[in-house]
Design a protein around this motif. Structure first.
Motif, PDB file in Angstrom:
ATOM      1  N   ARG A   1     131.496  22.976  11.349  1.00  0.00           N
ATOM      2  CA  ARG A   1     130.586  21.903  10.534  1.00  0.00           C
ATOM      3  C   ARG A   1     129.547  22.563   9.756  1.00  0.00           C
ATOM      4  O   ARG A   1     129.326  23.748   9.986  1.00  0.00           O
ATOM      5  CB  ARG A   1     130.190  20.799  11.724  1.00  0.00           C
ATOM      6  CG  ARG A   1     129.110  21.617  12.601  1.00  0.00           C
ATOM      7  CD  ARG A   1     128.752  20.724  13.787  1.00  0.00           C
ATOM      8  NE  ARG A   1     129.522  21.132  14.863  1.00  0.00           N
ATOM      9  CZ  ARG A   1     129.314  21.600  16.145  1.00  0.00           C
ATOM     10  NH1 ARG A   1     127.959  21.907  16.314  1.00  0.00           N
ATOM     11  NH2 ARG A   1     130.092  21.624  16.910  1.00  0.00           N
ATOM     12  N   PRO A   2     129.235  21.860   8.873  1.00  0.00           N
ATOM     13  CA  PRO A   2     128.246  22.452   7.945  1.00  0.00           C
ATOM     14  C   PRO A   2     126.901  22.836   8.606  1.00  0.00           C
ATOM     15  O   PRO A   2     126.567  22.442   9.605  1.00  0.00           O
ATOM     16  CB  PRO A   2     128.020  21.055   7.016  1.00  0.00           C
ATOM     17  CG  PRO A   2     128.070  19.973   7.854  1.00  0.00           C
ATOM     18  CD  PRO A   2     129.504  20.439   8.785  1.00  0.00           C
TER      19      PRO A   2
ATOM     20  N   LEU B   1     123.387  23.124   9.927  1.00  0.00           N
ATOM     21  CA  LEU B   1     122.318  22.512  10.099  1.00  0.00           C
ATOM     22  C   LEU B   1     121.055  22.622   9.240  1.00  0.00           C
ATOM     23  O   LEU B   1     120.605  23.605   8.943  1.00  0.00           O
ATOM     24  CB  LEU B   1     121.660  22.489  11.543  1.00  0.00           C
ATOM     25  CG  LEU B   1     120.538  21.540  11.909  1.00  0.00           C
ATOM     26  CD1 LEU B   1     121.265  20.071  12.252  1.00  0.00           C
ATOM     27  CD2 LEU B   1     120.217  21.993  13.368  1.00  0.00           C
TER      28      LEU B   1
ATOM     29  N   GLY C   1     124.371  25.260  18.278  1.00  0.00           N
ATOM     30  CA  GLY C   1     124.949  24.378  17.263  1.00  0.00           C
ATOM     31  C   GLY C   1     124.941  22.894  17.752  1.00  0.00           C
ATOM     32  O   GLY C   1     125.122  22.222  16.968  1.00  0.00           O
TER      33      GLY C   1
ATOM     34  N   LEU D   1     122.019  13.360   5.631  1.00  0.00           N
ATOM     35  CA  LEU D   1     122.456  14.754   6.188  1.00  0.00           C
ATOM     36  C   LEU D   1     122.715  14.706   7.677  1.00  0.00           C
ATOM     37  O   LEU D   1     123.730  15.512   8.512  1.00  0.00           O
ATOM     38  CB  LEU D   1     121.775  15.770   5.617  1.00  0.00           C
ATOM     39  CG  LEU D   1     122.117  15.832   4.120  1.00  0.00           C
ATOM     40  CD1 LEU D   1     121.242  16.697   3.263  1.00  0.00           C
ATOM     41  CD2 LEU D   1     123.433  16.337   3.889  1.00  0.00           C
ATOM     42  N   ILE D   2     121.499  14.575   8.250  1.00  0.00           N
ATOM     43  CA  ILE D   2     121.485  14.724   9.873  1.00  0.00           C
ATOM     44  C   ILE D   2     122.435  13.906  10.771  1.00  0.00           C
ATOM     45  O   ILE D   2     122.853  14.368  11.460  1.00  0.00           O
ATOM     46  CB  ILE D   2     120.042  14.602  10.167  1.00  0.00           C
ATOM     47  CG1 ILE D   2     119.041  15.655   9.532  1.00  0.00           C
ATOM     48  CG2 ILE D   2     119.834  14.431  11.901  1.00  0.00           C
ATOM     49  CD1 ILE D   2     117.612  15.555  10.258  1.00  0.00           C
TER      50      ILE D   2
ATOM     51  N   ARG E   1     125.140  12.846   9.679  1.00  0.00           N
ATOM     52  CA  ARG E   1     126.542  13.445   9.436  1.00  0.00           C
ATOM     53  C   ARG E   1     126.674  14.826  10.338  1.00  0.00           C
ATOM     54  O   ARG E   1     127.659  14.960  10.958  1.00  0.00           O
ATOM     55  CB  ARG E   1     126.784  13.906   8.020  1.00  0.00           C
ATOM     56  CG  ARG E   1     128.154  14.355   7.776  1.00  0.00           C
ATOM     57  CD  ARG E   1     128.358  14.509   6.331  1.00  0.00           C
ATOM     58  NE  ARG E   1     128.235  13.120   5.593  1.00  0.00           N
ATOM     59  CZ  ARG E   1     128.321  13.130   4.146  1.00  0.00           C
ATOM     60  NH1 ARG E   1     128.127  14.321   3.524  1.00  0.00           N
ATOM     61  NH2 ARG E   1     128.190  12.012   3.766  1.00  0.00           N
ATOM     62  N   TYR E   2     125.801  15.485  10.281  1.00  0.00           N
ATOM     63  CA  TYR E   2     125.760  16.668  11.263  1.00  0.00           C
ATOM     64  C   TYR E   2     125.989  16.375  12.905  1.00  0.00           C
ATOM     65  O   TYR E   2     126.753  16.877  13.632  1.00  0.00           O
ATOM     66  CB  TYR E   2     124.512  17.440  11.058  1.00  0.00           C
ATOM     67  CG  TYR E   2     124.575  18.738  12.057  1.00  0.00           C
ATOM     68  CD1 TYR E   2     125.113  19.862  11.419  1.00  0.00           C
ATOM     69  CD2 TYR E   2     124.110  18.796  13.247  1.00  0.00           C
ATOM     70  CE1 TYR E   2     125.049  21.126  12.129  1.00  0.00           C
ATOM     71  CE2 TYR E   2     124.223  19.981  14.041  1.00  0.00           C
ATOM     72  CZ  TYR E   2     124.717  21.126  13.387  1.00  0.00           C
ATOM     73  OH  TYR E   2     124.626  22.158  14.030  1.00  0.00           O
TER      74      TYR E   2
ATOM     75  N   GLU F   1     129.284  15.029  13.208  1.00  0.00           N
ATOM     76  CA  GLU F   1     130.501  16.124  13.628  1.00  0.00           C
ATOM     77  C   GLU F   1     130.157  16.907  14.697  1.00  0.00           C
ATOM     78  O   GLU F   1     131.239  17.203  15.357  1.00  0.00           O
ATOM     79  CB  GLU F   1     130.187  17.027  12.329  1.00  0.00           C
ATOM     80  CG  GLU F   1     130.584  16.340  10.982  1.00  0.00           C
ATOM     81  CD  GLU F   1     131.307  17.041  10.006  1.00  0.00           C
ATOM     82  OE1 GLU F   1     131.762  18.006  10.431  1.00  0.00           O
ATOM     83  OE2 GLU F   1     131.223  16.626   8.902  1.00  0.00           O
ATOM     84  N   SER F   2     128.876  17.091  15.240  1.00  0.00           N
ATOM     85  CA  SER F   2     128.849  17.768  16.421  1.00  0.00           C
ATOM     86  C   SER F   2     129.122  16.860  17.787  1.00  0.00           C
ATOM     87  O   SER F   2     129.817  17.266  18.582  1.00  0.00           O
ATOM     88  CB  SER F   2     127.098  18.096  16.586  1.00  0.00           C
ATOM     89  OG  SER F   2     126.726  18.496  17.806  1.00  0.00           O
TER      90      SER F   2
END
Lengths: 250, 250
Positions: free
Chosen positions: A27-28, A30, A85, A126-127, A129-130, A133-134
């Motif tokens: 994942r991208p 953080l 992560g 962004l967060i 999305r992060y 994904e996490s």
DNA sequence: CGGAACGTTGACTGTCATCAATCTCTGTGG
DNA sequence: CCACAGAGATTGATGACAGTCAACGTTCCG
């Protein structure tokens, strides 16, 4: 320290897996802006973290934690491993008695409030999305763990687990993976739903069989990753979920 | 049909649980704009859905699905139940052989592409949040399932599972829950990692003991929810995760 | 050096999976 | 409406395996 880093160094795994192509590698990163909001926490091995408010989110920066609960009468159950992560919020935990996180090693966490970003839409985007994904990846790991628990005989189950931990925490070289187990025998037993006695017997058998080797009490070596992946489908999936992310992070 | 609805009608559960207060009751309604983007799919009972692209996201509108994989040698393993309102993407599934969703009832799904919203930031925000909350709640359910599998004896495990399904699909009245099981015996066995034969024996024992009752082959009644929750901590958590969401959805 | 936590090993017991046989539903066609 | 077939569900006998309890060894700490 913008990126979460693995607890120990990791070189690239040299083993091919037959992972399904659809799977994402990682994942991208953080974003750093999380740093500005989060409160850095250092917790020590064996320390316990209970969930005070559901608004809080924890990001694992380094170390290893487990989600723990008292499910049965008195038996502690370890439900989930948290790696660097990973993002973890109380909403991801079931409302069981004695639910909380336990640090298996000294850890660095960031704690932040879920509502902290609501002003900054770009950041929230962004967060979220992060986090999504996490959380997705943690769900995939949970499914894999269920598969391991349910459809593997205990010996294979232990081997698959050791592979996962070694891929995450250890170093890969020449079809072997080794690491120092941060979990005690009874921790592992509580995670794999085995008896500590039985686990001990199983590890003896695995050593006799040459699947693993041990040095001292905690250092453990998986002898042939390739062979393990061929024999056990779950191990190939373990490679896909854990080794590739390791590649990404390093 | 903007909101996901339960497969069958649901009245409010009248039973008190001792859920931890921190736990969220449900998640916000899925915004209608998702409707514009998604493709409606109807799948029939027993139909199988494989994951073509990792970019796809499925939203369960009605019905019941399971995530299935071939973990062991030949044994099918059911990993996860998908209820109305759940969002599921291939990233949440482990890369195991034969991974896919199987419809347990006739279902309505929305399929959309994860990248479909990138123009509209406002929409992305809401949808990502919805997805994050859904995924979190699915993770919590997965943890609960692990607890059920690992630390409950098989008889209790079955009872706890029947409670969950009845809370989701059935109707609650006066400390009893009943529903028509959409899963066959061997489905349930594959989900609870039991043998179908053993499951049959267990259900016979549960009936003898008065914990459950059955009408015909599939209709099942949990006799005393309150007693079950008192005896088994996992059941209290099951109430918290499943009954309250049912309340929200209705 | 002593103690405590952790790990290993053995004997015994209980539980669950396996295999096979039988029974019960459900739907289909006569 | 009944007979039939086939899937699904139950039940019994048996064996393998993991949990329990207890004793002993090892390592790590004060």
């Amino acid at each position: 320290m913008a990126l979460p880093q693995a607890g120990m160094t990791a070189s690239a795994p040299s083993v091919q897996t037959n992972a399904l192509p659809m799977h994402r590698a990682g994942r991208p990163a953080l974003p750093e802006l999380l740093e500005g909001h989060g409160i850095a926490m250092k917790v020590r091995r064996r320390q316990r973290i209970t969930f005070a408010s559901s608004d809080q989110i924890y990001v694992v920066q380094s170390g290893l934690l487990v989600l723990s609960a008292n499910a049965g009468s008195d038996r502690r159950q370890l439900l989930c491993l948290l790696y660097p992560g990973d993002v973890f919020s109380p909403a991801q935990a079931p409302p069981l008695d004695g639910i909380g996180m336990i640090a298996m090693t000294d850890c660095e966490l960031s704690r932040l409030r879920a509502s902290a970003f609501e002003q900054d839409q770009e950041a929230t985007l962004l967060i979220n999305r992060y986090i999504a994904e996490s959380t997705s990846s943690m769900h995939a790991r949970a499914m894999l763990h269920i598969a391991r628990l349910s459809s593997l005989p205990s010996e294979t189950r232990v081997a698959a687990f050791l592979l996962e931990l070694a891929l995450r925490l250890g170093r890969v070289s020449n079809d072997q993976v080794s690491c120092d187990l941060p979990l005690s025998r009874s921790d592992i037993a509580d995670y794999l739903s085995l008896n500590a006695d039985t686990l001990s017997r199983i590890m003896t058998r695995l050593k006799e069989r040459g699947t693993i080797a041990t040095i001292g009490r905690s250092r453990t070596i998986v002898k042939s990753v390739k062979k393990l992946c061929q024999d056990v489908p779950v191990c190939a999936a373990t490679m896909a979920l854990h080794a590739q992310q390791q590649l990404e992070a390093s």
